[in-house]
Write an enzyme that holds these catalytic residues in place. Structure first.
Site, PDB file in Angstrom:
ATOM      1  CG  HIS A 121      26.387  -4.889 -81.887  1.00 63.01           C
ATOM      2  ND1 HIS A 121      27.070  -3.707 -81.749  1.00 63.01           N
ATOM      3  CD2 HIS A 121      26.725  -5.639 -80.813  1.00 63.01           C
ATOM      4  CE1 HIS A 121      27.795  -3.738 -80.633  1.00 63.01           C
ATOM      5  NE2 HIS A 121      27.594  -4.898 -80.048  1.00 63.01           N
ATOM      6  CG  HIS A 163      29.614  -9.845 -77.372  1.00 59.64           C
ATOM      7  ND1 HIS A 163      29.491  -8.655 -76.709  1.00 59.64           N
ATOM      8  CD2 HIS A 163      28.942 -10.753 -76.610  1.00 59.64           C
ATOM      9  CE1 HIS A 163      28.784  -8.816 -75.603  1.00 59.64           C
ATOM     10  NE2 HIS A 163      28.444 -10.088 -75.509  1.00 59.64           N
ATOM     11  CG  ASP A 185      27.265  -2.065 -84.892  1.00 59.54           C
ATOM     12  OD1 ASP A 185      27.624  -1.055 -85.523  1.00 59.54           O
ATOM     13  OD2 ASP A 185      26.249  -2.099 -84.177  1.00 59.54           O
TER      14      ASP A 185
END
Length: 316
Positions: A230, A189, A234
């Protein structure tokens, strides 16, 4: 009588503007088709790499093993949103994604434009592929237990049974994308969001929208962690990796052709249609009343009263 005259004037104005818009749209379509014919290999290659990235993310799910959630400073600092409010981060991401896609097609409608749709997507796909290649290497190197709700111990979605046939591996379904596990470092994302926002930062013309876009990306970073989709690492790794990849790839690619400078060419019988087509593509209609100078200083254009760098790719 005055009202009748006003209605006629308004109808005439709307008809004239609609005609200009249609001519501009047709001229832009012709130009973009020609560019697509020259650069279709780059577009196709980028789309194939998106599919490969999806396959890799699905493949690592077969290796995922749920376990205790790792210690994470972001989980301590940010309160957990909960499974019923996990959609908030997806809403922010969807807004960024769709807004960028719509913006890349604005040359078909608006008179003021800085770039070509085909060429900007060649550049964006190059950024995405570079980042996703590093992401695949990273999450296949080490599989961490997923912090998301469907990846935790006790969830039926945390692991995938061995595939019965090759089609189960090659077929990517939306459910598999939404409920994947194991592809953690680094956030996909954040790759898309940072690439899109950095691209608009360079080629966009609205300072306020640029500021809002960066604010949205920062908010999304926090929401991803708060939603436990996450680990903090990350998101942190995505911030510096994506920016570095985009910086270096952007340096290696040629600049995009300038669409803001007006050409002052002698008008001949043979060149009249070409000049008119150029004016339609670069924001000037065939109507002399719509002609206006375009300010350009040493490869820069004026934006909201300040100069900004003009950015382009020349067919990648």
């Amino acid at each position: 009588m005055a009202l009748v005259g006003t209605d006629k004037d308004m109808s005439f104005y709307i008809g004239r503007e609609a005609s200009k818009l249609w001519k501009r749209f047709c001229a832009e379509v012709t130009t973009e088709i020609n560019l697509l014919a020259e650069n279709w290999k780059y577009i196709l290659g980028g789309l194939i790499c998106q599919y490969i990235h999806g396959l890799a993310a699905r493949g690592v799910h077969y290796f995922h093993r749920p376990g205790p959630i790792l210690q994470d400073v972001g989980f301590y600092l940010l309160p957990e949103l909960g499974e019923d409010r996990a959609y908030i981060s997806e809403t922010v991401f969807t807004t960024i994604f769709l807004s960028f896609v719509l913006w890349t097609f604005h040359p078909f409608i608006f008179k003021t434009k800085k770039m070509y749709t085909v060429l900007i997507w060649c550049r964006v796909l190059a950024f995405l592929v570079g980042c996703q290649f590093l992401r695949i290497l990273t999450f296949y190197s080490t599989q961490l237990p997923g912090p998301n709700y469907h990846c935790r111990e006790g969830s039926k979605l945390a692991t995938l049974p061995p595939p019965d046939n090759i089609l189960q591996v090659l077929l990517i379904v939306p459910r598999g994308v939404l409920y994947g596990c194991g592809d953690l470092i680094f956030s996909s994302h954040m790759i898309f969001s940072l690439v899109f926002v950095r691209t608009y930062q360079k080629y966009g013309t609205r300072r306020f929208i640029k500021q809002c876009a960066w604010l949205a990306v920062i908010s999304q970073s926090l929401l991803i962690i708060a939603s436990r989709k996450h680990y903090t690492v990350d998101v942190v790794v995505a911030w510096y990796t994506v920016n570095l990849v985009v910086f270096f790839i952007d340096k290696t690619l040629p600049e995009l052709p300038d669409r803001t400078s007006a050409l002052l060419l002698p008008v001949t019988k043979d060149s009249k249609s070409k000049e008119e087509n150029h004016k339609l593509l670069n924001g000037n209609s065939g109507d002399p009343a719509e002609w206006r100078p375009r300010t350009q200083i040493n490869g820069k254009i004026v934006e909201d009263g300040k100069t900004v760098h003009e950015a382009v790719i020349n067919g990648v």
